[in-house]
Design an enzyme around this catalytic site. Structure first.
Site, PDB file in Angstrom:
ATOM      1  N   HIS A   1       0.310  -1.432  -0.103  1.00  0.00           N
ATOM      2  CA  HIS A   1      -0.278  -0.032  -0.453  1.00  0.00           C
ATOM      3  C   HIS A   1       0.205   1.393  -0.357  1.00  0.00           C
ATOM      4  O   HIS A   1       0.098   2.233  -0.169  1.00  0.00           O
ATOM      5  CB  HIS A   1      -1.228   0.161   1.495  1.00  0.00           C
ATOM      6  CG  HIS A   1      -1.686  -1.058   1.000  1.00  0.00           C
ATOM      7  ND1 HIS A   1      -3.590  -0.611   0.664  1.00  0.00           N
ATOM      8  CD2 HIS A   1      -2.210  -2.388   1.382  1.00  0.00           C
ATOM      9  CE1 HIS A   1      -4.097  -2.223   1.048  1.00  0.00           C
ATOM     10  NE2 HIS A   1      -2.990  -3.102   0.750  1.00  0.00           N
TER      11      HIS A   1
ATOM     12  N   ASP B   1       3.589   9.130  -0.766  1.00  0.00           N
ATOM     13  CA  ASP B   1       2.161   8.722  -0.195  1.00  0.00           C
ATOM     14  C   ASP B   1       2.042   7.571  -1.239  1.00  0.00           C
ATOM     15  O   ASP B   1       2.325   7.657  -2.583  1.00  0.00           O
ATOM     16  CB  ASP B   1       0.495   9.260   0.024  1.00  0.00           C
ATOM     17  CG  ASP B   1       0.554   9.154   0.928  1.00  0.00           C
ATOM     18  OD1 ASP B   1      -0.008   7.489   1.451  1.00  0.00           O
ATOM     19  OD2 ASP B   1      -0.786  10.246   1.598  1.00  0.00           O
TER      20      ASP B   1
HETATM   21  C1  G6P Z   1      -0.707   3.350   6.202  1.00  0.00           C
HETATM   22  C2  G6P Z   1      -0.052   2.177   6.501  1.00  0.00           C
HETATM   23  C3  G6P Z   1      -1.222   0.602   6.751  1.00  0.00           C
HETATM   24  C4  G6P Z   1      -1.915   1.002   8.236  1.00  0.00           C
HETATM   25  C5  G6P Z   1      -2.513   2.319   8.055  1.00  0.00           C
HETATM   26  C6  G6P Z   1      -2.577   2.668   9.817  1.00  0.00           C
HETATM   27  O1  G6P Z   1      -1.926   3.056   5.948  1.00  0.00           O
HETATM   28  O2  G6P Z   1       0.111   1.992   4.845  1.00  0.00           O
HETATM   29  O3  G6P Z   1      -0.866  -1.195   6.894  1.00  0.00           O
HETATM   30  O4  G6P Z   1      -2.025  -0.178   8.546  1.00  0.00           O
HETATM   31  O5  G6P Z   1      -1.051   3.137   8.093  1.00  0.00           O
HETATM   32  O6  G6P Z   1      -1.338   2.556  10.768  1.00  0.00           O
HETATM   33  P1  G6P Z   1      -1.293   2.197  11.904  1.00  0.00           P
HETATM   34  O7  G6P Z   1       0.130   1.914  12.208  1.00  0.00           O
HETATM   35  O8  G6P Z   1      -2.474   2.382  12.600  1.00  0.00           O
HETATM   36  O9  G6P Z   1      -1.823   0.059  11.063  1.00  0.00           O
END
Ligand code: G6P
Length: 467
Positions: free
Chosen positions: A154, A362
């Site tokens: 992602h 991003d």
């Molecule tokens: C980004 C990453 C995700 C992640 C999200 C939230 O979008 O690509 O993999 O889940 O951030 O971050 P966190 O550390 O809270 O899961």
């Protein structure tokens, strides 16, 4: 039809209507909701034994487990978010490395594969998400799991020079060859990966486009994650008439608003954005008292040092901008460290004249796409978008900016606020065409189609076998 099993570190909230953190949870949840399947991952709790719990909601079965404190520290807080995240976002200066944390990261991946194994049927399709789980397929293969396994990243995939800053880079990234298909948000990410495979793993590109490296033959492709534009428009419509108090004068007159929504993260360019906004108000004084910037920034990864530092810095800059420019009846910048419910957010997007999405780096940035989809077609707002967001590859009709150029961003804010209706509509329609051409269904369907087509992982006997 084979079952879909999604594996990600973060699993979206099981209850409908609860707030999901980040684009992954939103995108994967919406993609799974249509066809149903299993969603496997961490339940967000720390200090627990890793025992799986199973719960079904609608057509999705959630299988989640907690992490012990050392697992959380080494795998999530350490190697994933203090080493990989900054390096993948081109911030080598913020990265730190510990071998112990790397070993913890590998250990948790192996543990997750073990926990998943008994739940699998031979024809299940496994779809693994994001940087926390790079070696997940390798761990599965070691356990004899022969299912088709795809991986989708992602976040950006950096160039080879940057990636090699990860000390165990070869040991780690060669495990990507254990997937049948590796998916990226943009062509630049895919090219960077291919370059890494060829230069660092002695990989070869076949005439059919497949890659062969480390004795494996696999594919890499581009699958930009999208949104469901019509669902978003309906959500924004349903919010009509409930304009918030922000963006009004004491007499109730509407002010123009600019809106930004980001997890509080140094990759999002919030400091640069606040400074650009200050310059905008300085250089274009006619906008003073007539505009407000709403920055929604829910805190994130608060126990990682670099996140505490960026939060402090933002509080200082936000205080500085308001302290310098605000008056008794006007607050130029509203800075909120909270999450909002999705409908409220889409309603705010609808009423905002400008969507400011200006990350320093991003993977995609779904907020950019959501802002566009939430607009009123008869009177759409303007998207100001960083060239370093994956979304800029598709949304060329936005006002594209360089987030390191504060004055350039200030000029774009002025231009966006003055843009005539005809031009706003043209740009909006152009962007809506792009959103429809690559929506969330297309993301899921194209990835899974390719995984089914190219699947059954092929082990190549001679490492530089004919391709
Ligand atoms: C980004 C990453 C995700 C992640 C999200 C939230 O979008 O690509 O993999 O889940 O951030 O971050 P966190 O550390 O809270 O899961």
């Amino acid at each position: 039809m084979s079952r879909l099993v999604v594996i990600s570190n973060r699993v979206a909230p099981i209850r409908e209507g609860k707030i999901a953190a980040g684009g992954l949870a939103v995108g994967v949840y919406d993609a799974l909701r249509q066809n149903g399947g299993i969603w496997f991952g961490w339940n967000g709790e720390v200090g627990q034994k890793p025992e799986t719990a199973c719960e079904s909601a609608g057509n999705i079965t959630y299988v989640t487990l907690g992490l012990s404190k050392p697992d959380y520290n080494e795998y999530y807080r350490g190697f994933s978010n203090a080493t990989l995240w900054p390096i993948f976002h081109y911030r080598i200066d913020l990265a730190r490395y510990s071998r112990e944390e790397y070993l913890g990261y590998r250990r948790v991946n192996a543990m997750l594969a073990e926990k998943l194994k008994p739940l699998l049927r031979p024809d299940d399709i496994l779809w693994v998400h994001d940087y926390h789980l790079i070696p997940f397929a390798a761990a599965c293969r070691q356990l004899g799991i022969g299912n088709r396994i795809g991986f989708f990243l992602h976040i950006p995939f950096p160039t080879t020079e940057v990636l090699t800053a990860v000390p165990p880079h070869r040991d780690l990234f060669q495990t990507l060859c254990d997937y049948d298909l590796v998916g990226f948000q943009t062509e630049s990410d895919r090219m960077a990966f291919q370059d890494y495979v060829c230069r660092e793993l002695d990989g070869l590109i076949g005439t059919d486009g497949s890659l062969t490296a480390c004795g494996r033959n696999f594919r890499a492709g581009v699958y930009p994650i999208g949104v469901m534009p019509d669902d978003i428009r309906r959500l924004a419509d349903s919010y009509r008439g409930r304009r918030p108090m922000i963006g009004r004068t004491a007499e109730g007159k509407l002010r123009k608003t600019l809106i930004s929504v980001d997890r509080l993260d140094y990759s999002k360019g919030l400091v640069e954005r606040f400074l650009a906004y200050e310059q905008f108000l300085e250089h274009y004084p006619e906008h003073r008292r007539n505009v407000e910037l709403i920055q929604i920034a829910p805190t994130s990864r608060t126990d990682v040092k670099t996140y505490r530092a960026i939060r402090k810095q933002l509080e200082t800059v936000a205080g500085h901008v308001n302290g310098r420019l605000a008056d008794l009846d006007w607050m130029p910048l509203h800075y909120l460290n909270k999450s909002l419910e999705r409908r409220t957010l889409m309603g705010l997007f609808r009423t905002a004249n400008v969507g400011l999405v200006t990350p320093l780096r991003d993977g995609m940035n779904l907020v950019a796409k959501e802002y566009v989809a939430a607009q009123n077609p008869a009177d759409p707002g303007v998207l100001v978008l960083s060239r370093f967001a994956g979304a800029a590859h598709e949304l060329g009709a936005a006002l594209i900016v360089n987030p390191y150029d504060c004055l350039g961003m200030a000029e774009a804010m002025d231009r966006a606020l003055r843009m005539p209706l005809e031009e706003r509509k043209e740009r909006y329609e152009d962007m809506m065409r792009a959103l429809r051409a690559a929506d969330l269904n297309a993301w899921r369907d194209n990835f899974l189609r390719d995984l089914r087509t190219f699947g059954r992982h092929r082990v190549v006997t001679a490492s530089r076998a004919a391709v």
